[in-house]
Motif scaffolding. Sequence first.
Motif, mmCIF file in Angstrom:
data_model
loop_
_atom_site.group_PDB
_atom_site.id
_atom_site.type_symbol
_atom_site.label_atom_id
_atom_site.label_comp_id
_atom_site.label_asym_id
_atom_site.label_seq_id
_atom_site.Cartn_x
_atom_site.Cartn_y
_atom_site.Cartn_z
ATOM 1 N N PHE A 87 -2.179 -9.211 -4.405
ATOM 2 C CA PHE A 87 -1.012 -8.336 -4.283
ATOM 3 C C PHE A 87 0.153 -9.156 -3.768
ATOM 4 O O PHE A 87 0.163 -9.591 -2.614
ATOM 5 C CB PHE A 87 -1.302 -7.171 -3.338
ATOM 6 N N ALA A 88 1.122 -9.420 -4.641
ATOM 7 C CA ALA A 88 2.320 -10.138 -4.229
ATOM 8 C C ALA A 88 3.292 -9.141 -3.606
ATOM 9 O O ALA A 88 3.695 -8.176 -4.259
ATOM 10 C CB ALA A 88 2.958 -10.837 -5.420
ATOM 11 N N MET A 89 3.633 -9.365 -2.340
ATOM 12 C CA MET A 89 4.499 -8.456 -1.595
ATOM 13 C C MET A 89 5.968 -8.743 -1.869
ATOM 14 O O MET A 89 6.332 -9.778 -2.413
ATOM 15 C CB MET A 89 4.240 -8.590 -0.089
ATOM 16 N N ASP A 90 6.795 -7.814 -1.423
ATOM 17 C CA ASP A 90 8.245 -7.919 -1.553
ATOM 18 C C ASP A 90 8.838 -7.530 -0.200
ATOM 19 O O ASP A 90 8.589 -6.428 0.286
ATOM 20 C CB ASP A 90 8.714 -6.956 -2.656
ATOM 21 N N VAL A 91 9.603 -8.422 0.416
ATOM 22 C CA VAL A 91 10.226 -8.055 1.693
ATOM 23 C C VAL A 91 11.739 -7.882 1.590
ATOM 24 O O VAL A 91 12.393 -7.584 2.588
ATOM 25 C CB VAL A 91 9.901 -9.072 2.822
ATOM 26 N N TYR A 92 12.294 -8.025 0.394
ATOM 27 C CA TYR A 92 13.739 -7.877 0.225
ATOM 28 C C TYR A 92 14.146 -6.481 -0.239
ATOM 29 O O TYR A 92 15.215 -5.994 0.106
ATOM 30 C CB TYR A 92 14.260 -8.903 -0.777
ATOM 31 N N GLY A 93 13.332 -5.846 -1.063
ATOM 32 C CA GLY A 93 13.689 -4.564 -1.650
ATOM 33 C C GLY A 93 13.715 -4.676 -3.159
ATOM 34 O O GLY A 93 14.007 -5.735 -3.726
ATOM 35 N N LYS A 94 13.406 -3.563 -3.823
ATOM 36 C CA LYS A 94 13.306 -3.571 -5.282
ATOM 37 C C LYS A 94 14.605 -4.045 -5.915
ATOM 38 O O LYS A 94 15.691 -3.561 -5.598
ATOM 39 C CB LYS A 94 12.954 -2.179 -5.791
ATOM 40 N N GLN A 152 8.323 -8.513 10.179
ATOM 41 C CA GLN A 152 6.928 -8.144 10.403
ATOM 42 C C GLN A 152 6.648 -6.705 9.981
ATOM 43 O O GLN A 152 5.573 -6.397 9.463
ATOM 44 C CB GLN A 152 6.571 -8.370 11.872
ATOM 45 N N LYS A 153 7.626 -5.828 10.165
ATOM 46 C CA LYS A 153 7.456 -4.434 9.738
ATOM 47 C C LYS A 153 7.342 -4.336 8.226
ATOM 48 O O LYS A 153 6.498 -3.603 7.693
ATOM 49 C CB LYS A 153 8.631 -3.592 10.242
ATOM 50 N N ARG A 154 8.158 -5.099 7.535
ATOM 51 C CA ARG A 154 8.101 -5.080 6.070
ATOM 52 C C ARG A 154 6.810 -5.703 5.562
ATOM 53 O O ARG A 154 6.236 -5.248 4.565
ATOM 54 C CB ARG A 154 9.315 -5.807 5.494
ATOM 55 N N LEU A 155 6.345 -6.748 6.228
ATOM 56 C CA LEU A 155 5.067 -7.361 5.852
ATOM 57 C C LEU A 155 3.914 -6.401 6.078
ATOM 58 O O LEU A 155 2.991 -6.323 5.258
ATOM 59 C CB LEU A 155 4.857 -8.642 6.662
ATOM 60 N N ALA A 156 3.955 -5.665 7.174
ATOM 61 C CA ALA A 156 2.909 -4.667 7.440
ATOM 62 C C ALA A 156 2.904 -3.601 6.351
ATOM 63 O O ALA A 156 1.837 -3.129 5.926
ATOM 64 C CB ALA A 156 3.130 -4.035 8.811
ATOM 65 N N GLY A 157 4.095 -3.220 5.875
ATOM 66 C CA GLY A 157 4.170 -2.240 4.797
ATOM 67 C C GLY A 157 3.592 -2.764 3.504
ATOM 68 O O GLY A 157 2.904 -2.033 2.770
ATOM 69 N N GLY A 158 3.834 -4.033 3.207
ATOM 70 C CA GLY A 158 3.254 -4.635 2.014
ATOM 71 C C GLY A 158 1.748 -4.731 2.099
ATOM 72 O O GLY A 158 1.035 -4.471 1.126
ATOM 73 N N LEU A 159 1.248 -5.092 3.275
ATOM 74 C CA LEU A 159 -0.197 -5.168 3.479
ATOM 75 C C LEU A 159 -0.837 -3.794 3.309
ATOM 76 O O LEU A 159 -1.889 -3.655 2.674
ATOM 77 C CB LEU A 159 -0.500 -5.732 4.864
ATOM 78 N N ALA A 160 -0.207 -2.765 3.866
ATOM 79 C CA ALA A 160 -0.736 -1.405 3.737
ATOM 80 C C ALA A 160 -0.770 -0.981 2.274
ATOM 81 O O ALA A 160 -1.748 -0.365 1.819
ATOM 82 C CB ALA A 160 0.115 -0.437 4.553
ATOM 83 N N ALA A 161 0.274 -1.316 1.515
ATOM 84 C CA ALA A 161 0.301 -0.972 0.092
ATOM 85 C C ALA A 161 -0.809 -1.684 -0.665
ATOM 86 O O ALA A 161 -1.457 -1.106 -1.546
ATOM 87 C CB ALA A 161 1.667 -1.332 -0.499
ATOM 88 N N ALA A 162 -1.045 -2.945 -0.323
ATOM 89 C CA ALA A 162 -2.103 -3.707 -0.976
ATOM 90 C C ALA A 162 -3.463 -3.067 -0.744
ATOM 91 O O ALA A 162 -4.291 -2.948 -1.661
ATOM 92 C CB ALA A 162 -2.105 -5.141 -0.469
ATOM 93 N N LYS A 163 -3.699 -2.632 0.481
ATOM 94 C CA LYS A 163 -5.005 -2.054 0.823
ATOM 95 C C LYS A 163 -5.237 -0.699 0.166
ATOM 96 O O LYS A 163 -6.379 -0.243 0.068
ATOM 97 C CB LYS A 163 -5.132 -1.936 2.341
ATOM 98 N N GLN A 164 -4.159 -0.069 -0.298
ATOM 99 C CA GLN A 164 -4.268 1.241 -0.928
ATOM 100 C C GLN A 164 -4.538 1.171 -2.427
ATOM 101 O O GLN A 164 -4.794 2.193 -3.063
ATOM 102 C CB GLN A 164 -2.983 2.040 -0.680
ATOM 103 N N GLN A 165 -4.513 -0.026 -3.002
ATOM 104 C CA GLN A 165 -4.693 -0.155 -4.445
ATOM 105 C C GLN A 165 -6.148 0.084 -4.842
ATOM 106 O O GLN A 165 -7.085 -0.205 -4.091
ATOM 107 C CB GLN A 165 -4.233 -1.534 -4.919
ATOM 108 N N VAL A 166 -6.318 0.616 -6.036
ATOM 109 C CA VAL A 166 -7.655 0.925 -6.548
ATOM 110 C C VAL A 166 -8.475 -0.361 -6.669
ATOM 111 O O VAL A 166 -7.999 -1.376 -7.188
ATOM 112 C CB VAL A 166 -7.550 1.613 -7.926
#
Length: 233
Positions: free
Chosen positions: A57-64, A89-103
Amino acid sequence: MSEVDYTVDGKTYEGYFLRPKGKDTAPVVVIAHAWGGLGDNEREKAERIAKLGYAAFAMDVYGKGKRGTTVEENQALMNPLVGDRAELQKRLAGGLAAAKQQVGVDPTKAAAIGFCFGGLAVLDMARANHEVLGVASFHGLFRPAENVPAPKITAKVMIEHGWHDPMATPEDVMAITKELDGSGADWQLHVHGNSMHSFTTLGADNREMGTVYNADSDRRSFENLENFLTELF
């Protein structure tokens, strides 16, 4: 493969997710991008991770839609977050949470890898005790996080560093090793000779800036990552 929109504090970010073939459930490796934002290089790294049998899961910390194409644009995107590590760190935590939610992702088994600015980012994930088993920084920046002045790190840490990287000097290397020692982390450092910044970035070729791809160091550092992930998972 799929683009994945997710939100952090009401703001939309765009990740990139790959599942390994032939596996119903797999550990996930999140990827933190370089200063230009999530792009082809991070997608290429995600493909390499998926071939190892892990979800990526490649994260994004800048915004779509926020990406840089010039040095000035990249600096304008990166510098505010380097200067506000709590927000990063807050944005990274959000990316990590999104990754863990993937099927197909086992949320109990996650690691983070990052390149350049992303290398700094994953070290911050370790400093902030995000729920990852380990982090790997490739030609990353070593500036400490002001909001975590004395971190206690539980994640395992691997650093892949080019000895001639002008953005992370030998003095910076000594400083990060001192910080990791003081944090109680299980850490390792691999230094690559004849290598500058961006040694894993395909197409990097700016000696004046100090960003040059090195095929041998790319291969060797990825082999180190394979061993590291096998140990974690």
